[in-house]
Design a protein around this motif. Sequence first.
Motif, PDB file in Angstrom:
ATOM      1  N   ALA A   1      -5.393  -0.261   5.356  1.00 27.85           N
ATOM      2  CA  ALA A   1      -4.579  -0.937   4.341  1.00 27.85           C
ATOM      3  C   ALA A   1      -3.166  -1.186   4.855  1.00 27.85           C
TER       4      ALA A   1
ATOM      5  N   GLY B   1      -5.355   5.671   5.013  1.00 34.68           N
ATOM      6  CA  GLY B   1      -4.784   4.378   4.646  1.00 34.68           C
ATOM      7  C   GLY B   1      -4.331   3.536   5.818  1.00 34.68           C
TER       8      GLY B   1
ATOM      9  N   MET C   1      -3.215  -4.075   7.247  1.00 35.20           N
ATOM     10  CA  MET C   1      -3.322  -5.330   6.497  1.00 35.20           C
ATOM     11  C   MET C   1      -1.974  -5.724   5.895  1.00 35.20           C
ATOM     12  N   ASP C   2      -1.310  -4.784   5.239  1.00 40.54           N
ATOM     13  CA  ASP C   2      -0.009  -5.081   4.634  1.00 40.54           C
ATOM     14  C   ASP C   2       0.995  -5.560   5.673  1.00 40.54           C
TER      15      ASP C   2
ATOM     16  N   TYR D   1     -13.477  -5.036  -0.381  1.00 38.15           N
ATOM     17  CA  TYR D   1     -12.358  -4.424   0.345  1.00 38.15           C
ATOM     18  C   TYR D   1     -11.151  -5.353   0.359  1.00 38.15           C
ATOM     19  N   TYR D   2     -11.349  -6.624   0.672  1.00 35.57           N
ATOM     20  CA  TYR D   2     -10.228  -7.538   0.905  1.00 35.57           C
ATOM     21  C   TYR D   2      -9.645  -8.156  -0.357  1.00 35.57           C
TER      22      TYR D   2
ATOM     23  N   ARG E   1      -8.368  -6.721  -2.819  1.00 31.65           N
ATOM     24  CA  ARG E   1      -7.140  -6.013  -3.204  1.00 31.65           C
ATOM     25  C   ARG E   1      -5.910  -6.529  -2.464  1.00 31.65           C
ATOM     26  N   PHE E   2      -6.116  -7.267  -1.381  1.00 34.29           N
ATOM     27  CA  PHE E   2      -5.001  -7.868  -0.646  1.00 34.29           C
ATOM     28  C   PHE E   2      -4.769  -9.318  -1.084  1.00 34.29           C
TER      29      PHE E   2
ATOM     30  N   THR F   1       0.829  -1.192   0.000  1.00 33.13           N
ATOM     31  CA  THR F   1       0.000   0.000   0.000  1.00 33.13           C
ATOM     32  C   THR F   1       0.863   1.241   0.000  1.00 33.13           C
TER      33      THR F   1
END
Length: 198
Positions: A106, A103, A109-110, A132-133, A135-136, A7
């Motif tokens: 994000a 952010g 999460m990263d 949402y998820y 993208r991960f 991100t």
Amino acid sequence: MTALRKTTVALTPKAAPFAIRAERASDVVAREALLDACFGANRHTRTCQRLRDERAPAEGLALSAVARGKLVGTVRLWHVSAGGIPALMLGPLAVEKSSRQFGVGAALMDHALAAATARGHHAVILLGDAPYYIRFGFSAEKTGELSLPGPFERDRLLGLELREGALDGAWGMISASGAPMAKASRAKKALQTVPHAA
């Protein structure tokens, strides 16, 4: 296996810089207040909470986001068995409302996924919004045969393989497999009382 994305956090002049660090005991009160604000008073009755009750988060996988000395975000991962396959369950992920635009979620999460990978974990499962998820790297591709110990929406049960093939053949009930909280607390206390060598 889906590649993890990094991100990019763009700070505006009004943005408060934030840092992500390991959760501390001093975060507990603020974390609980944040979770109540984000998920409501009934959050303790939700299905995924059954996998966390009386369990300690996975070692090194409880993270806090802090801005100007204030907790603005939290995420934890927990050991589970996904129908016999060792995995982690991510959640809850919560970010203070005024910090969401920067952010923080994000970035949490990263950091969480990178830390889980570095610690040798092979798969992460969560119950959340696919838009949402995704993208991960999360998808419902390999979670269709898994169940949770309570009501849940099938399309919200998502998985991410940190190692290719880790969720192949995943079938059955997802159950807690982490250390019981009391046992983890006793072990931590025992380590704190061991005299250090001079």
